[in-house]
Scaffold this motif. Structure first.
Motif, PDB file in Angstrom:
ATOM      1  N   ARG A 110       9.388 -14.451  19.515  1.00  0.00           N
ATOM      2  CA  ARG A 110      10.306 -15.413  18.901  1.00  0.00           C
ATOM      3  C   ARG A 110      11.291 -15.926  19.936  1.00  0.00           C
ATOM      4  O   ARG A 110      11.857 -15.135  20.700  1.00  0.00           O
ATOM      5  N   MET A 111      11.483 -17.253  19.944  1.00  0.00           N
ATOM      6  CA  MET A 111      12.466 -17.854  20.847  1.00  0.00           C
ATOM      7  C   MET A 111      13.520 -18.581  20.029  1.00  0.00           C
ATOM      8  O   MET A 111      13.196 -19.336  19.115  1.00  0.00           O
ATOM      9  N   ASN A 112      14.793 -18.358  20.367  1.00  0.00           N
ATOM     10  CA  ASN A 112      15.902 -19.055  19.725  1.00  0.00           C
ATOM     11  C   ASN A 112      16.391 -20.168  20.637  1.00  0.00           C
ATOM     12  O   ASN A 112      16.512 -19.973  21.847  1.00  0.00           O
ATOM     13  N   TYR A 113      16.656 -21.338  20.035  1.00  0.00           N
ATOM     14  CA  TYR A 113      17.090 -22.469  20.873  1.00  0.00           C
ATOM     15  C   TYR A 113      18.551 -22.852  20.659  1.00  0.00           C
ATOM     16  O   TYR A 113      19.036 -23.799  21.262  1.00  0.00           O
ATOM     17  N   SER A 114      19.248 -22.114  19.789  1.00  0.00           N
ATOM     18  CA  SER A 114      20.602 -22.572  19.445  1.00  0.00           C
ATOM     19  C   SER A 114      21.695 -22.034  20.359  1.00  0.00           C
ATOM     20  O   SER A 114      22.784 -22.582  20.412  1.00  0.00           O
ATOM     21  N   THR A 115      21.400 -20.961  21.074  1.00  0.00           N
ATOM     22  CA  THR A 115      22.471 -20.274  21.797  1.00  0.00           C
ATOM     23  C   THR A 115      22.714 -20.818  23.204  1.00  0.00           C
ATOM     24  O   THR A 115      23.849 -20.987  23.626  1.00  0.00           O
ATOM     25  N   GLU A 116      21.630 -21.103  23.926  1.00  0.00           N
ATOM     26  CA  GLU A 116      21.776 -21.430  25.348  1.00  0.00           C
ATOM     27  C   GLU A 116      22.039 -22.926  25.594  1.00  0.00           C
ATOM     28  O   GLU A 116      21.723 -23.776  24.761  1.00  0.00           O
ATOM     29  N   SER A 117      22.588 -23.198  26.758  1.00  0.00           N
ATOM     30  CA  SER A 117      22.810 -24.591  27.197  1.00  0.00           C
ATOM     31  C   SER A 117      21.472 -25.263  27.483  1.00  0.00           C
ATOM     32  O   SER A 117      20.453 -24.600  27.683  1.00  0.00           O
TER      33      SER A 117
END
Lengths: 396, 396
Positions: free
Chosen positions: B368-375
């Motif tokens: 699973r990859m989250n895209y909301s946290t990193e720049s």
């Protein structure tokens, strides 16, 4: 549809106190039934300043997800606080909870299988008793003496019941009786816990609002075997609405309680943890404590003076040195429930003693009065009404 | 002492994600493993203004004890919100909880006896699965299709297992797969719940952050029999640190959940409830939602574009229209765990797919990859590293 509930939860009723509180929320009633701290006892403007500063200087830390164990600087403060009581061993860890109530829930969830026994003072705090019940605990009550639990009854239970998981006690200014356990009994209860290999859950929400007499060391300070779970709270000394409490226990036990907390609410509101940390470390918390002790000393003193005047000698009560409650007992010829209902009609609310009983429907001649919520004027008026209502009950 | 834990809790481990998060908190790591909303997505200055105003104008209400059900004006707002989705019947009540996680805990506590079955999507959100396990639930997983749960597997389970208490589903942008359940399947799951007399627990933390496509009505909107418990959250649209969620269910069922909440944490932090109420009713909440949808549309779009460039066609993934996660799957010749560990060494953290499996140690080729946290910059760098790491694994 027909719901089929969990068997421990199915029979659970909303707390009697809560139902009484609903009934007594009508305007004009003098409420001695609450457990609320005095509205004068909140450091409101300091909290407003701190909240504003945190949300402007460090908003992301206050609004983002945090860790289950709690805000690390607050944990460090709490460790020092417990060390100050000689009540933190190297094998202990501290966890911030959503009010001390959550310590009771986590302890019973981590330890109790359905049908396990929880031994408790009888009467005791209904919120904790219901938490144990909800987690499948079977309650066994121990009668109270002026210096705390009856240790003979306690040992009889421990000797005969092999399913005891823990003993629950509120050693300081017990709710509802106001009784404080003597140091001798604290030593004895710990000895018995070791002898019969059970845990003690020491709930201490009122310990810091002692306004007379000397502090007695917590049972946790005697704990060399990792047998005591200590529950503390900021509800009575800072704010109950913020729902910040804490638990202290052996690391292994606490790790299991943390796993349980993670699946309950992930972590405790982080803004409130940050506010409390700033308040207790950067403001005059000691001065605030002195001030609220003074408020409660005054209000308790007033209520006891009026009890001597209007209630005694027919109605007896326990003198208190701290906490929020006075426990009064009617003579046998007056029906307690009837008396409490008449009081509500006369616009004074107290809590009937059987609301705190371990056995449902156990007979009780007592009732609990809170002195922290109402104004001096209302305390005076309310106590006079209690005296008059008692006389009227007697005449009938 | 030797602790004897509750049998459901004894085997419970801290969430794998949480342990990975600890490992990945080292500086310099690019974290695609979190579930955190973007730090840009918090209405920080509005919350600071509101908090300051409440604590100066109405401090006692914000600091004193409150009622278990929640702050009444927030409940009224939530009723209107649910009516706007045609998802509130006259027999329903709304309760504010300490995060949506608490809805899962209260539902399982109120309904499950030890050994009762909870049917859930496989894979699914580990926090919910662990909550069901902690309350004695036995999990049975249903495989996922592009339009949601496989309804044939679901019916097979319902037909053969007489101890099913409820079906747990995240119908919108499911965590971890990103899959949205079609309207047809929402009707079908409700039909099956009626046919086999079970409850549906509909968890919808991401529904309001759809950035492409059309909203699909919640299962709760089909509920004529009081069979659906709906869980909502302010964590993804206002702030997760405030721990404010809500549950909607038939009054009788909700009354039991409220009794359970009372013994867990008495009530949810009242200041946060008041802040959220003021924010969603007096500020431009609709504009804020548009703004965060735009942030997530952009970030998801960027990550998918880079996935097409660096990962496809060997690594496949599900296109998403909302939520916070992309679910990617490795070809069979690459060991998933080994790949994830190599990624961490290369300073990128993802969550191994088996962390979400219903059965411990079930094989998984996904992550699973989250895209909301990193720049944006780190998303670009991280996706390139994932592509390179994959190539390196393949060469070995």
């Amino acid at each position: 549809m027909n719901y089929k509930f969990n068997s421990s939860v199915a029979s659970l009723q909303p707390s009697a106190i809560r139902e009484i509180l609903k009934m007594t929320s009508k305007p004009g009633i003098i409420s001695f039934s609450a457990g609320n701290p005095s509205a004068d006892a909140f450091p409101s403007s300091e909290i407003a300043d701190i909240a504003s500063d945190i949300l402007r200087s460090d908003p992301i830390a206050a609004l983002q997800y945090s860790i289950t164990e709690g805000y690390p600087p607050l944990i460090e403060y709490l460790k020092e606080y417990m060390k100050g009581k000689n009540a933190l061993s190297e094998d202990d860890s501290v966890v911030v909870t959503s009010g001390a109530q959550q310590v009771m829930a986590l302890a019973s969830k981590a330890l109790c299988d359905s049908g396990d026994t929880v031994v408790c003072e009888d009467p005791s705090f209904i919120g904790s008793l219901n938490s144990f019940r909800a987690h499948g605990g079977r309650l066994r009550g121990v009668d109270m003496q002026p210096d705390g639990m009856n240790m003979e009854t306690l040992e009889d239970i421990l000797k005969s019941d092999k399913r005891v998981k823990f003993i629950y006690t509120i050693p300081n200014f017990q709710n509802p009786t106001g009784i404080t356990m003597s140091y001798e009994k604290r030593r004895r209860i710990y000895e018995l816990a070791c002898k019969y290999d059970v845990i003690i859950l020491e709930d201490n929400p009122y310990g810091d609002i002692r306004f007379e007499g000397e502090d007695i060391p917590p049972i946790k300070s005697l704990d060399t075997e990792g047998r005591v779970i200590y529950a503390g709270s900021f509800s009575k000394v800072v704010s109950p609405g913020m729902r910040v409490g804490f638990g202290v226990a052996n690391k292994e036990l606490m790790a299991k309680m943390v796993v349980c907390k993670q699946v309950e609410d992930v972590h405790t509101n982080i803004l409130s943890q940050m506010i409390i940390h700033r308040y207790v470390t950067e403001y005059d918390f000691a001065g605030h404590l002195s001030r609220i002790r003074e408020i409660y000393r005054h209000k308790a003193g007033l209520m006891m003076e009026l009890a001597d005047k209007y209630l005694c000698p027919d109605i007896t009560y326990n003198k208190v040195q701290g906490g929020l409650f006075i426990w009064a007992t009617l003579p046998d010829d007056v029906d307690m429930t009837d008396f409490c209902l008449k009081l509500v009609k006369n616009s004074v609310a107290v809590v009937p003693g059987n609301a705190f009983s371990v056995e449902d429907n156990a007979p009780s001649q007592s009732f609990r009065m809170n002195y922290s919520t109402e104004s001096d004027e209302n305390i005076t008026k309310g106590m006079e009404i209690i005296g008059e209502t008692f006389k009227a009950c007697r005449k009938l």
